[in-house]
Scaffold this motif. Structure first.
Motif, PDB file in Angstrom:
ATOM      1  N   SER A 173       0.118   4.274  16.093  1.00  0.00           N
ATOM      2  CA  SER A 173       1.616   3.982  15.396  1.00  0.00           C
ATOM      3  C   SER A 173       2.090   5.188  14.749  1.00  0.00           C
ATOM      4  O   SER A 173       3.421   5.275  14.545  1.00  0.00           O
ATOM      5  N   GLY A 174       1.375   6.009  14.120  1.00  0.00           N
ATOM      6  CA  GLY A 174       1.612   7.248  13.323  1.00  0.00           C
ATOM      7  C   GLY A 174       2.029   6.643  12.035  1.00  0.00           C
ATOM      8  O   GLY A 174       2.566   7.634  11.273  1.00  0.00           O
ATOM      9  N   GLU A 175       1.661   5.468  11.576  1.00  0.00           N
ATOM     10  CA  GLU A 175       1.795   4.897  10.338  1.00  0.00           C
ATOM     11  C   GLU A 175       0.646   5.672   9.131  1.00  0.00           C
ATOM     12  O   GLU A 175      -0.372   5.715   9.603  1.00  0.00           O
ATOM     13  N   ILE A 176       1.490   6.123   8.159  1.00  0.00           N
ATOM     14  CA  ILE A 176       0.679   6.754   7.321  1.00  0.00           C
ATOM     15  C   ILE A 176      -0.081   5.896   6.446  1.00  0.00           C
ATOM     16  O   ILE A 176       0.298   5.181   5.801  1.00  0.00           O
ATOM     17  N   ARG A 177      -1.792   5.902   6.505  1.00  0.00           N
ATOM     18  CA  ARG A 177      -2.627   4.905   5.935  1.00  0.00           C
ATOM     19  C   ARG A 177      -2.989   5.309   4.489  1.00  0.00           C
ATOM     20  O   ARG A 177      -3.342   4.360   3.633  1.00  0.00           O
ATOM     21  N   ALA A 178      -3.095   6.670   4.433  1.00  0.00           N
ATOM     22  CA  ALA A 178      -3.701   7.102   3.085  1.00  0.00           C
ATOM     23  C   ALA A 178      -3.070   8.758   2.920  1.00  0.00           C
ATOM     24  O   ALA A 178      -3.037   9.191   3.843  1.00  0.00           O
ATOM     25  N   MET A 179      -3.187   8.928   1.617  1.00  0.00           N
ATOM     26  CA  MET A 179      -2.759  10.395   1.394  1.00  0.00           C
ATOM     27  C   MET A 179      -3.491  10.541   0.183  1.00  0.00           C
ATOM     28  O   MET A 179      -3.275   9.907  -0.949  1.00  0.00           O
ATOM     29  N   VAL A 180      -4.097  11.867  -0.073  1.00  0.00           N
ATOM     30  CA  VAL A 180      -4.488  12.615  -1.181  1.00  0.00           C
ATOM     31  C   VAL A 180      -3.811  13.838  -1.314  1.00  0.00           C
ATOM     32  O   VAL A 180      -4.095  14.669  -0.296  1.00  0.00           O
ATOM     33  N   GLY A 181      -3.382  14.346  -2.569  1.00  0.00           N
ATOM     34  CA  GLY A 181      -2.656  15.796  -2.483  1.00  0.00           C
ATOM     35  C   GLY A 181      -3.428  16.778  -3.206  1.00  0.00           C
ATOM     36  O   GLY A 181      -2.999  17.905  -3.525  1.00  0.00           O
ATOM     37  N   GLY A 182      -4.684  16.373  -3.902  1.00  0.00           N
ATOM     38  CA  GLY A 182      -5.370  17.241  -4.464  1.00  0.00           C
ATOM     39  C   GLY A 182      -6.903  16.888  -4.650  1.00  0.00           C
ATOM     40  O   GLY A 182      -7.324  15.677  -4.530  1.00  0.00           O
ATOM     41  N   SER A 183      -7.476  17.749  -5.422  1.00  0.00           N
ATOM     42  CA  SER A 183      -9.132  17.464  -5.627  1.00  0.00           C
ATOM     43  C   SER A 183      -9.208  16.464  -6.872  1.00  0.00           C
ATOM     44  O   SER A 183     -10.164  15.771  -7.048  1.00  0.00           O
ATOM     45  N   ARG A 184      -8.239  16.003  -7.559  1.00  0.00           N
ATOM     46  CA  ARG A 184      -8.070  14.745  -8.295  1.00  0.00           C
ATOM     47  C   ARG A 184      -7.076  13.982  -8.032  1.00  0.00           C
ATOM     48  O   ARG A 184      -5.870  14.099  -8.167  1.00  0.00           O
ATOM     49  N   PRO A 185      -7.515  12.925  -7.193  1.00  0.00           N
ATOM     50  CA  PRO A 185      -6.723  12.179  -6.266  1.00  0.00           C
ATOM     51  C   PRO A 185      -5.669  11.258  -7.328  1.00  0.00           C
ATOM     52  O   PRO A 185      -4.273  11.114  -6.781  1.00  0.00           O
ATOM     53  N   GLY A 186      -6.005  11.119  -8.448  1.00  0.00           N
ATOM     54  CA  GLY A 186      -5.036  10.246  -9.282  1.00  0.00           C
ATOM     55  C   GLY A 186      -3.944  11.168 -10.177  1.00  0.00           C
ATOM     56  O   GLY A 186      -3.108  10.493 -10.800  1.00  0.00           O
ATOM     57  N   TYR A 187      -4.122  12.468 -10.013  1.00  0.00           N
ATOM     58  CA  TYR A 187      -3.087  13.341 -10.845  1.00  0.00           C
ATOM     59  C   TYR A 187      -1.946  13.756 -10.164  1.00  0.00           C
ATOM     60  O   TYR A 187      -2.041  14.105  -8.761  1.00  0.00           O
ATOM     61  N   ASP A 188      -0.929  13.539 -10.926  1.00  0.00           N
ATOM     62  CA  ASP A 188       0.577  13.564 -10.420  1.00  0.00           C
ATOM     63  C   ASP A 188       0.908  15.130 -10.608  1.00  0.00           C
ATOM     64  O   ASP A 188       1.812  15.335 -11.356  1.00  0.00           O
ATOM     65  N   GLY A 189       0.444  15.798  -9.590  1.00  0.00           N
ATOM     66  CA  GLY A 189       0.913  17.092  -9.608  1.00  0.00           C
ATOM     67  C   GLY A 189       1.331  17.682  -8.405  1.00  0.00           C
ATOM     68  O   GLY A 189       1.995  16.956  -7.543  1.00  0.00           O
ATOM     69  N   PHE A 190       0.905  18.965  -7.921  1.00  0.00           N
ATOM     70  CA  PHE A 190       1.563  19.619  -6.604  1.00  0.00           C
ATOM     71  C   PHE A 190       0.932  18.738  -5.456  1.00  0.00           C
ATOM     72  O   PHE A 190      -0.241  18.778  -5.509  1.00  0.00           O
ATOM     73  N   ASN A 191       1.835  18.375  -4.659  1.00  0.00           N
ATOM     74  CA  ASN A 191       1.194  17.427  -3.675  1.00  0.00           C
ATOM     75  C   ASN A 191       1.180  18.335  -2.388  1.00  0.00           C
ATOM     76  O   ASN A 191       1.818  18.719  -1.373  1.00  0.00           O
ATOM     77  N   ARG A 192      -0.452  18.779  -2.120  1.00  0.00           N
ATOM     78  CA  ARG A 192      -0.665  19.678  -1.120  1.00  0.00           C
ATOM     79  C   ARG A 192      -0.672  19.063   0.388  1.00  0.00           C
ATOM     80  O   ARG A 192      -0.509  19.740   1.110  1.00  0.00           O
ATOM     81  N   ALA A 193      -0.629  17.553   0.384  1.00  0.00           N
ATOM     82  CA  ALA A 193      -0.578  17.079   1.405  1.00  0.00           C
ATOM     83  C   ALA A 193       0.856  17.169   2.229  1.00  0.00           C
ATOM     84  O   ALA A 193       0.859  17.253   3.652  1.00  0.00           O
ATOM     85  N   ILE A 194       2.013  17.232   1.495  1.00  0.00           N
ATOM     86  CA  ILE A 194       3.445  17.616   2.162  1.00  0.00           C
ATOM     87  C   ILE A 194       3.793  18.790   1.856  1.00  0.00           C
ATOM     88  O   ILE A 194       5.006  19.163   2.477  1.00  0.00           O
ATOM     89  N   ASP A 195       3.415  19.500   0.781  1.00  0.00           N
ATOM     90  CA  ASP A 195       4.140  20.671   0.310  1.00  0.00           C
ATOM     91  C   ASP A 195       3.553  21.971   0.597  1.00  0.00           C
ATOM     92  O   ASP A 195       3.872  23.157   0.582  1.00  0.00           O
ATOM     93  N   ALA A 196       2.035  21.964   0.719  1.00  0.00           N
ATOM     94  CA  ALA A 196       1.228  23.196   1.068  1.00  0.00           C
ATOM     95  C   ALA A 196       1.140  23.732   2.528  1.00  0.00           C
ATOM     96  O   ALA A 196       0.494  23.196   3.548  1.00  0.00           O
ATOM     97  N   LYS A 197       1.828  24.920   2.598  1.00  0.00           N
ATOM     98  CA  LYS A 197       1.864  25.438   3.768  1.00  0.00           C
ATOM     99  C   LYS A 197       0.750  26.350   4.009  1.00  0.00           C
ATOM    100  O   LYS A 197       0.798  27.400   3.350  1.00  0.00           O
ATOM    101  N   ARG A 198      -0.169  26.126   4.835  1.00  0.00           N
ATOM    102  CA  ARG A 198      -1.420  26.891   4.744  1.00  0.00           C
ATOM    103  C   ARG A 198      -1.754  27.326   6.320  1.00  0.00           C
ATOM    104  O   ARG A 198      -1.351  26.744   7.075  1.00  0.00           O
ATOM    105  N   GLN A 199      -2.270  28.562   6.586  1.00  0.00           N
ATOM    106  CA  GLN A 199      -2.763  28.882   7.915  1.00  0.00           C
ATOM    107  C   GLN A 199      -3.713  27.964   8.338  1.00  0.00           C
ATOM    108  O   GLN A 199      -4.520  27.627   7.865  1.00  0.00           O
TER     109      GLN A 199
END
Length: 727
Positions: free
Chosen positions: A397-423
């Motif tokens: 379905s493509g429904e997003i079941r989970a997302m972690v944006g950094g090495s500290r999961p509960g920290y509300d900082g830079f969201n690498r899951a949706i903002d970090a463009k990496r090679q």
């Protein structure tokens, strides 16, 4: 001054009393006969929702288990499509799926049953006040009685200010030589909390009393109580103030207010006097004494029988481990915020919307556990400041079941899951192989690819000389093995043979913005950047049999009146060939069984998992994308300063994925063979090259649109000879 205060009160009460945050819920678990949901899945869901295990369910929020059977009383809940009453149901399982659902007592069977979703938190968490509005009529009567008995026993008999209470407090304080009792009514407290500061002065007390008189004159006692019950301050959670008994119940006990015992209700009422002073985690004995005082006042007022009082004061506080209302999934909430703004016209914070999402609490919790477990271990090798991002989506379905944006999961900082463009490195390769396999007349899994030193000229005449990771060359390798082992030179040769334009077209069909892809040979080795969400979209299309489903986290948005402002129905459309996607996913299973992901096969050999590792130039970025029967999981690792982390896809992200998928208990990836894909035998020479043969040692699936291979060879040679000679 009187007119001004009167206008202030009127505008507030007859407008919107509070800025209400949007309340966010996880996905709802839907049960129906035949659904691939296991007994353990339902039990785990009920535990997450804090249902209480008992021998025989009698009350809402209780459940019992027996072999392959779960009985529970589902809570009433206002789902996105309307309110549903409580249900006392029994769910029977047939090992890996739901067998039967019926109502306890009547035995009436259900074709479908939804379990209420978990409350995740508030979206606009930066607001100073957090609350869940609950009308007075829906609050427990014992709680209201306890509040009045404790804070304002003459509430229904005064006009907003109680001279008797003031005199009583004056005498008590005079005897004690200090302030031990207050004379403020509930109405005065409400006036202070809504309109005034905590300044200690006669002028403030005068305004408080005057406004209380106005409120009592203009509004009914029920309206005043309704406002108080939802306004009262009960706790501080970081920067967020917890207001109202409905949210207080969730904060302290993790339960709906309607399910609290009388002693738990009494504790909430006791906290009104001073949430910090009576903090039950910090000062449990102090909080218990206050709770017991409230219970005694209830008994003295006839609201509680003595036998119930004696039972209640013997109970422990029964708090949840730690109170929290802040976003526990800040990366996921960031995705929600974007989708909300994109899909709901005139969205403004503070409207009290109800957001229904696709988040799976089990996947989210176990992804966070994996990050907390694995990252500190990997930092010993990679150094500090190692970061990660995890995106998990439903395979179909493509429904997003989970997302972690950094090495500290509960920290509300830079969201690498949706903002970090990496090679992306080698995670690009399945798209290249799929582009080739869409041309069955030219390529199959058995096609031999050149693996010799290679130099290509760029657009400006510069030389580009790609190399395999191990710096070895094998002359020729079969296509499936080049994918499994992630060989660079064969991949470049394959991509050049297919054509850069065709590869880019295929990637666009898979869900990648073609503007992100440079038309250069180096793109065949992932020398361009994508975010983890974009990588997940590409792999979702491959893993679903070539049907692209737009990744989404937002399922529905409902306003205060129950109007559905937005609803997303999962949908997919054919994007690339089903046969080519199937063959590519088959090749990705070989990555796990004999290629760069074989560590995973040593842990879960029967799950038939598929995946792909990826490592960018100089080890700045490492990736792993894993696929089981349920989910597509993308894991990225690197550093924000773009320095090398000395990790490969196998030694870094794959280890985190392995930790996650073992916790999650994978669903085996059982692939249904699409039409016109047949098995064919191949001989392998000493150099590893494959050639078609009815008696070959290697068998591979082949997309044969014309069916000619079926005529060319017999699949089971032994059976053929038995029939021929009648053995």
């Amino acid at each position: 001054m009187g007119n001004s205060l009167n206008q202030t009160v009127t505008e507030k009460f007859e407008g919107q009393l509070w800025q209400l945050p949007s309340v966010v819920y996880a996905r709802e678990l839907t049960l129906q006969p035949g659904a691939l949901i296991r007994y353990e899945d339902l039990v785990n869901e009920l535990e997450v929702l804090k249902y209480r295990k008992v021998n025989t369910p009698q009350k809402i929020g209780e459940y019992a288990t027996s072999r392959l059977k779960v009985e529970f009383i589902r809570r009433p809940f206002e789902f996105k499509d309307g309110a549903q009453e409580e249900r006392h149901v029994v769910v029977e399982f047939d090992y890996s799926k739901v067998k039967r659902i019926y109502e306890s007592g009547t035995k009436r069977e259900f074709g479908i049953l939804s379990v209420e979703p978990k409350l995740l938190g508030m979206l606009e968490a930066r607001a100073e006040e957090q609350r869940i509005y609950l009308p007075k009529d829906e609050m427990p009567q014992p709680l209201i009685a306890a509040l009045i008995a404790t804070e304002d026993k003459d509430f229904y008999h005064h006009d907003g200010v109680s001279p008797v209470a003031i005199a009583r407090a004056f005498v008590a304080n005079l005897k004690a030589g200090r302030t031990v009792q207050g004379g403020s009514t509930l109405t005065q407290q409400l006036a202070k909390n809504l309109f005034l500061t905590s300044e200690r002065s006669l002028w403030r007390k005068f305004k408080e009393a005057y406004m209380a008189l106005i409120i009592d004159y203009r509004y009914s006692k029920d309206q005043i109580l309704d406002a108080y019950l939802n306004q009262v301050y009960l706790a501080q959670s970081g920067a967020d103030a917890v207001h109202g008994f409905a949210l207080g119940s969730r904060f302290y006990f993790g339960l709906p207010l309607s399910e609290l015992r009388v002693d738990q209700q009494a504790l909430l009422v006791g906290l009104v006097k001073g949430p910090s002073y009576y903090n039950p985690w910090r000062y449990p004995e102090r909080a218990k004494r206050r709770r017991d005082l409230v219970l005694r006042l209830m008994m003295d007022n006839g609201e509680l029988e003595e036998v119930d009082y004696q039972l209640a004061i013997k109970r422990p506080l029964d708090l949840q481990e730690k109170g929290q209302i802040a976003n526990r999934q800040p990366a996921y909430f960031g995705q929600l915020q974007r989708e909300l703004k994109a899909n709901v016209d005139n969205y403004q914070p503070g409207q009290g919307l109800r957001l229904f999402t696709t988040l799976d609490p089990d996947s989210q919790a176990k992804a966070e556990q994996a990050v907390r477990q694995v990252i500190p271990t990997l930092e010993k090798k990679a150094g500090n400041e190692l970061e990660t991002a995890v995106v998990i989506a439903d395979r179909m379905s493509g429904e997003i079941r989970a997302m972690v944006g950094g090495s500290r999961p509960g920290y509300d900082g830079f969201n690498r899951a949706i903002d970090a463009k990496r090679q992306i490195g080698s995670v690009v390769k399945p798209a290249i192989y799929l582009a080739a396999l869409e041309q069955p007349g030219r390529f199959s899994l058995a096609t031999n690819l050149q693996d010799r030193p290679l130099t290509l000229k760029g657009q400006k005449g510069e030389n580009w000389t790609p190399r395999n990771y191990d710096r070895q060359y094998r002359g020729e390798v079969p296509l499936y093995l080049a994918l499994a082992k992630s060989y660079n030179i064969p991949t470049v040769n394959l991509g050049m043979a297919v054509g850069l334009d065709q590869v880019i077209d295929t990637m666009e069909k898979l869900g990648v913005d073609r503007n992100e892809i440079p038309k250069l040979p180096s793109m065949l080795l992932g020398a361009f950047t994508l975010t983890p969400v974009e990588v997940t979209q590409m792999y979702q299309t491959i893993a679903s049999g070539g049907r692209k489903s737009e990744l989404t986290a937002l399922s529905a948005v409902v306003d205060n009146d129950g109007n559905v402002l937005y609803q997303n129905w999962p949908k997919s459309a054919p994007a690339v060939s089903e046969q080519a996607s199937w063959l590519t996913l088959y090749g990705m299973q070989k990555v796990v069984t004999l290629g760069t992901g074989r560590y995973l096969n040593s842990l879960l050999p029967s799950s038939r998992l598929a995946g792909k590792t990826g490592t960018s130039d100089k080890g700045r970025d490492s990736w792993y994308v894993g696929v089981d029967g349920r989910e597509v999981v993308t894991v990225w690792m690197g550093r924000d300063d773009n320095k090398s982390v000395k990790l490969t896809g196998s030694s870094g992200p794959l280890r985190l994925y392995a930790d996650y998928i073992q916790r999650r208990d994978p669903e085996p990836l059982l692939l249904r063979t699409p039409p016109q894909v047949v098995d064919f035998n191949y001989n392998q020479d000493p150099r590893g090259r494959l050639a078609q043969s009815c008696l070959g040692q290697t068998q591979l699936p082949v997309w044969d649109p014309n069916g000619t291979l079926k005529k060319g060879c017999v699949k089971n040679v032994e059976t053929f000879f038995k029939r021929l000679f009648k053995w």
